[in-house]
Scaffold this active site. Structure first.
Site, PDB file in Angstrom:
ATOM      1  N   HIS A 122     -11.245  -2.698  23.500  1.00 15.21           N
ATOM      2  CA  HIS A 122     -10.604  -1.440  23.109  1.00 15.21           C
ATOM      3  C   HIS A 122     -11.336  -0.919  21.864  1.00 15.21           C
ATOM      4  O   HIS A 122     -11.869  -1.713  21.077  1.00 15.21           O
ATOM      5  CB  HIS A 122      -9.146  -1.746  22.784  1.00 15.21           C
ATOM      6  CG  HIS A 122      -8.262  -0.564  22.564  1.00 15.21           C
ATOM      7  ND1 HIS A 122      -8.206   0.106  21.372  1.00 15.21           N
ATOM      8  CD2 HIS A 122      -7.368   0.054  23.383  1.00 15.21           C
ATOM      9  CE1 HIS A 122      -7.320   1.083  21.463  1.00 15.21           C
ATOM     10  NE2 HIS A 122      -6.804   1.080  22.670  1.00 15.21           N
ATOM     11  N   ASP A 199      -7.468 -10.206  20.298  1.00 14.65           N
ATOM     12  CA  ASP A 199      -6.699  -8.977  20.451  1.00 14.65           C
ATOM     13  C   ASP A 199      -5.720  -9.230  21.603  1.00 14.65           C
ATOM     14  O   ASP A 199      -6.108  -9.203  22.774  1.00 14.65           O
ATOM     15  CB  ASP A 199      -7.656  -7.818  20.753  1.00 14.65           C
ATOM     16  CG  ASP A 199      -6.914  -6.556  21.175  1.00 14.65           C
ATOM     17  OD1 ASP A 199      -5.674  -6.606  21.359  1.00 14.65           O
ATOM     18  OD2 ASP A 199      -7.580  -5.522  21.337  1.00 14.65           O
ATOM     19  N   GLN A 202      -2.566  -6.706  25.069  1.00 18.08           N
ATOM     20  CA  GLN A 202      -2.193  -6.653  26.494  1.00 18.08           C
ATOM     21  C   GLN A 202      -1.810  -8.011  27.047  1.00 18.08           C
ATOM     22  O   GLN A 202      -1.485  -8.120  28.227  1.00 18.08           O
ATOM     23  CB  GLN A 202      -3.352  -6.079  27.323  1.00 18.08           C
ATOM     24  CG  GLN A 202      -3.721  -4.664  26.964  1.00 18.08           C
ATOM     25  CD  GLN A 202      -2.623  -3.663  27.298  1.00 18.08           C
ATOM     26  OE1 GLN A 202      -1.754  -3.922  28.128  1.00 18.08           O
ATOM     27  NE2 GLN A 202      -2.651  -2.513  26.658  1.00 18.08           N
ATOM     28  N   LYS A 225       4.297  -2.338  22.786  1.00 19.74           N
ATOM     29  CA  LYS A 225       3.905  -2.812  24.128  1.00 19.74           C
ATOM     30  C   LYS A 225       4.750  -4.006  24.568  1.00 19.74           C
ATOM     31  O   LYS A 225       4.598  -4.492  25.682  1.00 19.74           O
ATOM     32  CB  LYS A 225       2.420  -3.199  24.132  1.00 19.74           C
ATOM     33  CG  LYS A 225       1.473  -2.021  23.860  1.00 19.74           C
ATOM     34  CD  LYS A 225       0.051  -2.443  24.039  1.00 19.74           C
ATOM     35  CE  LYS A 225      -0.948  -1.531  23.364  1.00 19.74           C
ATOM     36  NZ  LYS A 225      -1.191  -0.275  24.069  1.00 19.74           N
ATOM     37  N   CYS A 363      -9.419   4.373  25.789  1.00 20.00           N
ATOM     38  CA  CYS A 363     -10.005   3.876  24.527  1.00 20.00           C
ATOM     39  C   CYS A 363     -10.992   2.745  24.770  1.00 20.00           C
ATOM     40  O   CYS A 363     -11.086   1.793  23.973  1.00 20.00           O
ATOM     41  CB  CYS A 363      -8.926   3.425  23.541  1.00 20.00           C
ATOM     42  SG  CYS A 363      -7.873   4.757  22.992  1.00 20.00           S
TER      43      CYS A 363
END
Ligand code: PLP
Length: 405
Positions: A122, A199, A202, A225, A363
């Protein structure tokens, strides 16, 4: 272990509405999930009964606000499997968490030092390092992926060298759904003495995270999220590492003593939380983390795998549709292109049928370039989605196909 979807959906007020005269089918969960009732109510209780500033007050509301916020830190620590809530730093989101690492750990990097990322990052795990490259002359190394969107792990390991100062990789790709082999990446980096930032924006919504077992040094995710509020996120940092980092932003709450002769700084996590924090956001995030743990990630993962299988079949039956991201190990994210149909038009035409998907580069512009597509439409599923939602997506796309020819 199966989910009672009626019970679960009753916990998400926003799911029960009509959009453009049709029942809402919300398939934009990778961008933002809906907020669960537990989170909404925790925030409401704070705003209606406990609203006050934290840490500095002796009065009852200030103490209640402080306890509720620090309880949120404990809830997040449990959610991530951190050994201590002192390892939880609150930020505005994943983006700010990564910038915090770039602005602290990154300040010790010198010209020619390297940060290793992957081709599927991202922008929030690209641009902070590019800014550091401008400021300090570091070099950004990029591990390749194949045409399915699978990371070349051997190539990544081969790029870890004597100048590598950080490996910073996405656990699960927001565009492709690819789940990266992060345990192996952490092992390889640590064998070379290099810290790892994951990261988890997700991954955290879809699987149980255990930072202690993974052994990663930093972990970032976002509240919005994981069925929590917007404007709140987390940087987990291994205690020993956080203790060595310099402050990032200066101000109240991050200090030990201030004088004009010099200032000393608080221990982590306070050292990295200058100013009044997003107290209600922290409280809402803590409640959302507890809610998700209560639902159970085994059941969530199992149901989302079924949704992914069904959605993949439904999508592949649409004439002219091509899936983007076909890794064998995927989260419930389906990106696709449709011959002769710009992604934005697909999004608009589906919205007219009540189906919310995202269209664009998500992104991840370097990834789009690598895969040779300007944009995709993306349907991303959460555990509260149903097989009816999958069918609505399929029906909607057949209609789009008819309209656009
Ligand atoms: N990383 C990934 C993989 C994401 O999907 C996102 C958001 O879509 C981010 C980082 C940035 O998250 P935020 O905008 O909450 O900071």
């Amino acid at each position: 272990m199966s989910l009672d979807l009626a019970v679960i959906r009753a916990q998400f007020p926003a799911l029960h509405q009509q959009v453009n005269g049709e029942p809402l089918v919300y398939l934009d969960n990778a961008a933002s999930s809906q907020v669960c009732r537990a989170s909404i109510e925790a925030v409401r209780t704070f705003e209606e009964q406990d609203k006050s500033n934290v840490h500095r007050g002796v009065h009852t509301l200030a103490q209640r606000a402080t306890s509720a916020m620090e309880a949120g830190r404990e809830q997040v620590a449990r959610f991530l499997g951190a050994r201590s809530s002192d390892e939880i730093v609150f930020t505005r989101g994943t983006t700010e968490a990564i910038n915090l690492v770039a602005g602290t750990l990154g300040q010790s990097f010198v010209e020619g030092d390297e940060v290793l990322i992957t081709h599927m990052e991202h922008h929030s795990n690209i641009v902070p390092w590019q800014l550091l490259a401008r400021q300090r002359g570091i070099v950004l190394k990029v591990a390749p992926i194949d045409d399915r969107g699978v990371l070349d792990l051997a190539a990544l390991v081969g790029l870890i060298g004597p100048r590598t100062r950080l490996v910073s990789v996405v656990q699960t790709s927001n565009t492709l759904g690819t789940r990266n082999p992060v345990a192996e990446i952490v092992r390889a980096a640590h064998d070379a003495g290099v810290p790892v930032l994951l990261d988890g924006a997700q991954a955290a919504p879809h699987e149980a995270v255990d930072v202690a077992a993974l052994g990663c040094d930093f972990y970032a995710f976002s509240g919005h999220k994981v069925c929590g509020p917007t404007g709140i996120g987390v940087l987990y940092g291994r205690r020993e590492l956080l203790a060595e980092l310099p402050p990032w932003q200066g101000g109240g709450d991050m200090i030990e003593r201030v004088s004009f002769q010099g200032t000393t700084f608080a221990e982590p996590p306070a050292r990295f939380e200058a100013g009044t924090p997003n107290i209600s956001g922290i409280i809402g995030l803590g409640a959302a983390c507890d809610y998700l743990r209560g639902v159970g990630f085994d059941a969530i993962a199992q149901w989302e795998a079924e949704l992914l299988d069904a959605a993949t079949q439904v999508l592949q039956a649409v004439p002219g549709l091509r899936m983007i991201g076909t890794a064998p190990d995927k989260a419930s994210v389906c990106s696709f292109v449709l011959e002769g149909a710009p992604a934005a038009d697909i999004g608009t035409l589906l919205d007219m049928q009540g189906v919310a998907v995202r269209a664009g580069h998500h992104c991840t512009e370097p990834l789009m370039e690598r895969l040779g597509v300007p944009a995709t439409a993306r349907a991303s599923f959460a555990f509260y989605n149903t097989m009816d939602d999958v069918e609505a997506l399929g029906r909607g796309l057949h209609k789009v196909r008819k309209i656009l020819g």
